[in-house]
Scaffold this active site. Structure first.
Site, PDB file in Angstrom:
ATOM      1  N   GLU A 110     -51.423  17.243-122.296  1.00 45.94           N
ATOM      2  CA  GLU A 110     -52.409  18.195-121.808  1.00 45.94           C
ATOM      3  C   GLU A 110     -52.722  19.224-122.887  1.00 45.94           C
ATOM      4  O   GLU A 110     -51.831  19.649-123.628  1.00 45.94           O
ATOM      5  CB  GLU A 110     -51.896  18.884-120.537  1.00 45.94           C
ATOM      6  N   CYS A 135     -55.082  25.611-126.860  1.00 50.97           N
ATOM      7  CA  CYS A 135     -53.628  25.487-126.803  1.00 50.97           C
ATOM      8  C   CYS A 135     -53.284  24.002-126.926  1.00 50.97           C
ATOM      9  O   CYS A 135     -53.534  23.225-126.001  1.00 50.97           O
ATOM     10  CB  CYS A 135     -53.129  26.066-125.480  1.00 50.97           C
ATOM     11  N   CYS A 161     -40.584  17.470-123.718  1.00 47.51           N
ATOM     12  CA  CYS A 161     -39.883  18.400-124.616  1.00 47.51           C
ATOM     13  C   CYS A 161     -38.377  18.243-124.428  1.00 47.51           C
ATOM     14  O   CYS A 161     -37.895  18.004-123.321  1.00 47.51           O
ATOM     15  CB  CYS A 161     -40.306  19.834-124.291  1.00 47.51           C
ATOM     16  N   CYS A 207     -36.092  24.329-121.285  1.00 45.85           N
ATOM     17  CA  CYS A 207     -36.064  25.720-120.834  1.00 45.85           C
ATOM     18  C   CYS A 207     -36.198  25.751-119.312  1.00 45.85           C
ATOM     19  O   CYS A 207     -36.992  25.008-118.728  1.00 45.85           O
ATOM     20  CB  CYS A 207     -37.196  26.508-121.481  1.00 45.85           C
ATOM     21  N   CYS A 245     -39.792  26.185-117.597  1.00 45.09           N
ATOM     22  CA  CYS A 245     -40.932  25.445-118.148  1.00 45.09           C
ATOM     23  C   CYS A 245     -41.051  24.062-117.523  1.00 45.09           C
ATOM     24  O   CYS A 245     -40.091  23.266-117.543  1.00 45.09           O
ATOM     25  CB  CYS A 245     -40.788  25.321-119.659  1.00 45.09           C
ATOM     26  N   CYS A 259     -49.094  29.438-118.808  1.00 50.24           N
ATOM     27  CA  CYS A 259     -47.861  29.311-119.583  1.00 50.24           C
ATOM     28  C   CYS A 259     -46.742  28.693-118.749  1.00 50.24           C
ATOM     29  O   CYS A 259     -46.439  29.150-117.651  1.00 50.24           O
ATOM     30  CB  CYS A 259     -47.439  30.687-120.081  1.00 50.24           C
TER      31      CYS A 259
END
Length: 355
Positions: free
Chosen positions: A104, A117, A124, A128, A131, A342
């Protein structure tokens, strides 16, 4: 990198690499410069469009190469003008050979400014707590061509003023491809952008962050989220391999007093990291470092019991930090209604649907 029919992809190749390509194919050396202009200035979609290259040489090039541009396959439009795109990729290290993968990318218009962005990985490894991308898990590194394609094939490409590497993935965990992409974006033979138009984020990865600071002139943004090591480790496992204190110590070795900027991203969790104690700890940690702090509202994700901070607490933290010499802003939340804000990017659901 090769496409489905075995031909290699031109998008993402450097000047030196294209010189080698034309040499190996027996073409005049100046053809490399012609290809560069067609790619990074004209944004052609096919080799046939490279009309100042002879037909014979175009046919020879087509035997072995394609441009490699891939249009987004889906988009979502937010009420605030933000657009989230879904791009196919040819990433390295895919978990299942031949399985199609996607990332994305978020286009954020704001008056005369328009920021993209971009993602650097599918999923990932950093995991975290706050996230959504980390919950997807890691599925592969993007190539430089994959990264550039998010710009190359963007419908709003001509409107772009800034690029931030704050999409899916940890840029320093795919540093070679990120450096290749930023080189093409900033080189005179490439997009010829100023590196001051590009910001690359990181949680802080030992050796990789130093290499980025040495080899790139782009802005750097560090994901802090807590100045306290134990709490930061619970939020961000990467604290274990490069503590925030070491990140700041490294940054102190570089000059950010001129055009290059250093910033810290700080997601605010209600009552957890937005109290006066944290203001004092941030000031102590960053004292004397030329930087800024961006406070970010937490957007809830499924299965994570973290509270969001309210406006009053965030304003108080901002005012405290600024009054004590740490310039601080509250970042406006964009695209939350399409899960583009975010921490909300994830292609996991779409991948399951398509697979």
């Amino acid at each position: 990198m090769e496409n489905n029919d075995g031909r290699k992809i031109l998008l993402g190749l450097s000047h030196d690499e294209l010189k080698a390509v034309v040499r190996d194919l027996g073409m005049p050396s100046f053809t490399a410069g012609q290809i560069l202009k067609w790619l990074y200035q004209q944004h052609v979609l096919s080799i046939d469009e490279m009309t100042n290259i002879s037909k014979t040489n175009r046919e020879r090039l087509k035997e072995h190469f394609v441009v490699g541009a891939m249009a987004p396959i889906d988009s979502q439009h937010s009420s605030d003008g933000t657009i989230k795109y879904l791009f196919p990729v040819c990433c390295h290290g895919m978990t299942t050979n031949g399985t199609e993968r996607f990332v994305e990318t978020v286009f954020i218009p704001d008056g005369e400014r328009a920021t993209l962005c971009v993602s650097s990985q599918v999923g990932c490894k950093m995991n975290c707590l706050f996230c959504q991308t980390g919950k997807q898990g890691f599925e592969g590194n993007l190539t430089a061509g994959d990264i550039l394609n998010q710009i190359y094939a963007l419908p709003e490409r001509e409107r772009l003023t800034n690029i931030v590497f704050m999409g899916q993935g940890e840029p320093m965990d795919n540093l070679d491809a990120v450096l290749r992409a930023t080189e093409i974006l900033t080189a005179e033979w490439g997009y010829a952008w100023s590196p001051r138009r590009i910001t690359v984020s990181s949680v802080g990865i030992k050796n990789k962050l130093k290499r980025f600071l040495d080899e790139s002139e782009c802005h750097v943004a560090i994901s802090m989220h807590s100045p306290l090591p134990e709490q930061r480790r619970k939020l961000m496992p990467a604290e274990g391999q490069m503590p925030i204190a070491e990140v700041v110590a490294l940054l102190r070795q570089y000059d950010f007093s001129h055009q290059r900027r250093c910033s810290f991203e700080y997601i605010c969790f209600g009552g957890l990291n937005d109290t006066p104690l944290y203001g004092r700890e941030i000031v102590s940690l960053l004292q004397g470092l030329d930087c800024r702090v961006n406070l970010i509202r937490f957007h809830e994700i499924p299965g994570v019991d973290l509270p969001g901070s309210d406006e009053k607490r965030m304003e108080a933290l901002r005012d405290y930090l600024t009054a004590h010499g740490v310039f601080t802003t509250i970042r406006a939340s964009r695209g939350q209604d399409i899960f583009a804000a975010c921490g909300l990017l994830s292609t996991d659901k779409k991948l399951r649907i398509k697979n």
